[in-house]
Design a protein around this motif. Structure first.
Motif, PDB file in Angstrom:
ATOM      1  N   LYS A   1       0.836  -1.200   0.000  1.00 38.65           N
ATOM      2  CA  LYS A   1       0.000   0.000   0.000  1.00 38.65           C
ATOM      3  C   LYS A   1       0.872   1.251   0.000  1.00 38.65           C
ATOM      4  O   LYS A   1       1.671   1.476   0.907  1.00 38.65           O
ATOM      5  N   LYS A   2       0.696   2.075  -1.018  1.00 38.93           N
ATOM      6  CA  LYS A   2       1.533   3.266  -1.184  1.00 38.93           C
ATOM      7  C   LYS A   2       1.439   4.201   0.011  1.00 38.93           C
ATOM      8  O   LYS A   2       2.432   4.806   0.416  1.00 38.93           O
ATOM      9  N   ALA A   3       0.247   4.345   0.570  1.00 39.01           N
ATOM     10  CA  ALA A   3       0.053   5.277   1.686  1.00 39.01           C
ATOM     11  C   ALA A   3       0.811   4.856   2.935  1.00 39.01           C
ATOM     12  O   ALA A   3       1.023   5.673   3.837  1.00 39.01           O
ATOM     13  N   LEU A   4       1.234   3.582   2.985  1.00 37.08           N
ATOM     14  CA  LEU A   4       1.930   3.078   4.161  1.00 37.08           C
ATOM     15  C   LEU A   4       3.450   3.046   3.985  1.00 37.08           C
ATOM     16  O   LEU A   4       4.168   2.537   4.847  1.00 37.08           O
ATOM     17  N   ARG A   5       3.919   3.569   2.869  1.00 37.68           N
ATOM     18  CA  ARG A   5       5.371   3.630   2.672  1.00 37.68           C
ATOM     19  C   ARG A   5       5.984   4.542   3.728  1.00 37.68           C
ATOM     20  O   ARG A   5       5.514   5.636   3.974  1.00 37.68           O
ATOM     21  N   GLY A   6       7.021   4.063   4.356  1.00 32.71           N
ATOM     22  CA  GLY A   6       7.694   4.849   5.379  1.00 32.71           C
ATOM     23  C   GLY A   6       7.388   4.384   6.793  1.00 32.71           C
ATOM     24  O   GLY A   6       8.128   4.724   7.722  1.00 32.71           O
ATOM     25  N   ILE A   7       6.313   3.616   6.966  1.00 32.07           N
ATOM     26  CA  ILE A   7       6.034   3.089   8.303  1.00 32.07           C
ATOM     27  C   ILE A   7       6.914   1.868   8.552  1.00 32.07           C
ATOM     28  O   ILE A   7       7.449   1.261   7.619  1.00 32.07           O
ATOM     29  N   LYS A   8       7.057   1.499   9.812  1.00 31.12           N
ATOM     30  CA  LYS A   8       7.794   0.288  10.160  1.00 31.12           C
ATOM     31  C   LYS A   8       6.810  -0.867  10.244  1.00 31.12           C
ATOM     32  O   LYS A   8       5.803  -0.781  10.949  1.00 31.12           O
ATOM     33  N   ILE A   9       7.083  -1.948   9.513  1.00 34.18           N
ATOM     34  CA  ILE A   9       6.213  -3.121   9.499  1.00 34.18           C
ATOM     35  C   ILE A   9       6.988  -4.310  10.049  1.00 34.18           C
ATOM     36  O   ILE A   9       8.092  -4.604   9.586  1.00 34.18           O
ATOM     37  N   MET A  10       6.402  -5.005  11.023  1.00 29.86           N
ATOM     38  CA  MET A  10       7.136  -6.095  11.648  1.00 29.86           C
ATOM     39  C   MET A  10       6.196  -7.161  12.186  1.00 29.86           C
ATOM     40  O   MET A  10       5.042  -6.892  12.515  1.00 29.86           O
ATOM     41  N   GLU A  11       6.697  -8.400  12.233  1.00 34.23           N
ATOM     42  CA  GLU A  11       5.951  -9.489  12.844  1.00 34.23           C
ATOM     43  C   GLU A  11       6.165  -9.444  14.360  1.00 34.23           C
ATOM     44  O   GLU A  11       7.245  -9.076  14.831  1.00 34.23           O
ATOM     45  N   GLY A  12       5.113  -9.825  15.081  1.00 38.82           N
ATOM     46  CA  GLY A  12       5.235  -9.829  16.529  1.00 38.82           C
ATOM     47  C   GLY A  12       3.980 -10.330  17.206  1.00 38.82           C
ATOM     48  O   GLY A  12       2.945 -10.529  16.559  1.00 38.82           O
ATOM     49  N   ASP A  13       4.068 -10.522  18.503  1.00 38.85           N
ATOM     50  CA  ASP A  13       3.010 -11.097  19.327  1.00 38.85           C
ATOM     51  C   ASP A  13       2.377 -10.007  20.176  1.00 38.85           C
ATOM     52  O   ASP A  13       3.064  -9.332  20.951  1.00 38.85           O
ATOM     53  N   ALA A  14       1.065  -9.835  20.074  1.00 37.55           N
ATOM     54  CA  ALA A  14       0.357  -8.800  20.827  1.00 37.55           C
ATOM     55  C   ALA A  14       0.472  -8.994  22.333  1.00 37.55           C
ATOM     56  O   ALA A  14       0.386  -8.024  23.096  1.00 37.55           O
ATOM     57  N   GLU A  15       0.667 -10.232  22.775  1.00 41.49           N
ATOM     58  CA  GLU A  15       0.750 -10.511  24.204  1.00 41.49           C
ATOM     59  C   GLU A  15       2.185 -10.494  24.725  1.00 41.49           C
ATOM     60  O   GLU A  15       2.421 -10.704  25.918  1.00 41.49           O
ATOM     61  N   ASP A  16       3.133 -10.233  23.843  1.00 42.27           N
ATOM     62  CA  ASP A  16       4.545 -10.162  24.229  1.00 42.27           C
ATOM     63  C   ASP A  16       5.239  -9.197  23.274  1.00 42.27           C
ATOM     64  O   ASP A  16       6.053  -9.590  22.444  1.00 42.27           O
ATOM     65  N   LEU A  17       4.906  -7.918  23.396  1.00 43.89           N
ATOM     66  CA  LEU A  17       5.365  -6.915  22.438  1.00 43.89           C
ATOM     67  C   LEU A  17       6.877  -6.709  22.517  1.00 43.89           C
ATOM     68  O   LEU A  17       7.433  -6.588  23.612  1.00 43.89           O
ATOM     69  N   PRO A  18       7.549  -6.635  21.361  1.00 42.48           N
ATOM     70  CA  PRO A  18       9.015  -6.523  21.336  1.00 42.48           C
ATOM     71  C   PRO A  18       9.503  -5.078  21.440  1.00 42.48           C
ATOM     72  O   PRO A  18      10.359  -4.630  20.677  1.00 42.48           O
ATOM     73  N   PHE A  19       8.938  -4.333  22.392  1.00 47.75           N
ATOM     74  CA  PHE A  19       9.303  -2.931  22.562  1.00 47.75           C
ATOM     75  C   PHE A  19       9.610  -2.658  24.031  1.00 47.75           C
ATOM     76  O   PHE A  19       8.998  -3.254  24.931  1.00 47.75           O
TER      77      PHE A  19
END
Length: 238
Positions: free
Chosen positions: A100-118
Motif C-alpha cells: 500500500k503506497k500510503a503506508l510507505r515509510g512506516i515500520k512493518i514487523m511481525e510480533g506477538d500482541a501478548e509479548d510486544l518486542p518494545f
C-alpha cells in the motif's frame, strides 16, 4: 468473569494464535475487499480513531494486530508515517500492507500482541483493531498495551462485543472471543488505565441497533497516567 487469569478457557474455532495464523493465510488475498468491509468499515475506523486523540503528526503510534494496514491507513492521515509501527503475527497480512503506497515509510514487523518486542514507555499511542478476539489471554495483551505506552499515552482498542441473545451468543462463542462491554472496561482498569471510556460502533446499516441481541463492536480508550510497567502483576502461564 469468563476469562479470569488462571481460569479454563472455552474451546473456540479461532481464538488461538496458530488458528488465526492459518485462517489469515487463506483469507488475506481478499481481506480488504471481501471479508472486512461488512464488519469493520472506514466509517467505524474513523469514528474510533477520533477517540485515539491523534492530534499531532509527531506522535509515536503502534498499531498492534494491524494486519493489512486498514486501520493504519487511518492513522497516517494524522501522524507522519515514519512515526508509525504496524505489528502483526501474520506474514500474509503484512505482505498486503507493504504493497500500500500510503503506508510507505512506516515500520512493518511481525510480533506477538501478548509479548510486544518494545521497551516500556515507547509509544504515545497504542491502537489495535480486530485483534483481541484472537488473543488467548486478553488481559495479558492489554497489560502489554499499558507497558509500551509512555506517560499520558492513550490506548484505543476496537473489537467485537458479545451478543446478548442466546442463539447469537451460542454461535459467537463457538467462533472466537466476543468480550462483554464490562470485560473490556475491567481489563483496561486492571491493567492500570484511567479515564476508561467505551463507545459502541457499527456499520451505517446497523447504527444504534441491537438486533437479535447483537452489538457489532466497540471502541475502548484509556490513559496511562504515569511511566513504567503495569501495576497488574504478571501471572503464571500455567
Amino acid at each position: 468473569q469468563r476469562l479470569a487469569m488462571g481460569s479454563t478457557k472455552p474451546l473456540r474455532l479461532i481464538q488461538h494464535k496458530k488458528e488465526a495464523l492459518w485462517f489469515y493465510s487463506f483469507i488475506s488475498f481478499g481481506y480488504d475487499h471481501v471479508f472486512n468491509p461488512g464488519q469493520y468499515t472506514e466509517d467505524m475506523r474513523d469514528i474510533s480513531l477520533e477517540h485515539a486523540r491523534l492530534h499531532s503528526r509527531a506522535l509515536k503510534v503502534v498499531d498492534v494486530g494491524g494486519g493489512t494496514g486498514f486501520t493504519t491507513l487511518g492513522v497516517v492521515r494524522y501522524v507522519d508515517p515514519e512515526n508509525v509501527t504496524l505489528l502483526d503475527q501474520s506474514p500474509h497480512q503484512l505482505d498486503k500492507a507493504r504493497k500500500k503506497k500510503a503506508l510507505r515509510g512506516i515500520k512493518i514487523m511481525e510480533g506477538d500482541a501478548e509479548d510486544l518486542p518494545f521497551p516500556t514507555d515507547t509509544f504515545d499511542r497504542y491502537v489495535s483493531a480486530g485483534s483481541i478476539e484472537y488473543w488467548p489471554d486478553p488481559q495479558r495483551g492489554i497489560r502489554e498495551a499499558y507497558r509500551v505506552l509512555s506517560a499520558d499515552g492513550v490506548a484505543c482498542m476496537i473489537g467485537p462485543v458479545r451478543p446478548t441473545f442466546w442463539l447469537s451468543r451460542f454461535f459467537a462463542d463457538m467462533w472466537m472471543l466476543f468480550p462483554t462491554e464490562e470485560e473490556y472496561i475491567e481489563w483496561f482498569e486492571r491493567a492500570g488505565f484511567k479515564d476508561v471510556e467505551l463507545t459502541r460502533i457499527g456499520p451505517k446499516w446497523y447504527r444504534g441497533a441491537r438486533r437479535h441481541g447483537l452489538v457489532i463492536g466497540c471502541c475502548v480508550t484509556g490513559i496511562k497516567t504515569q511511566s513504567g510497567d503495569s501495576p497488574l502483576q504478571a501471572w503464571s502461564e500455567g
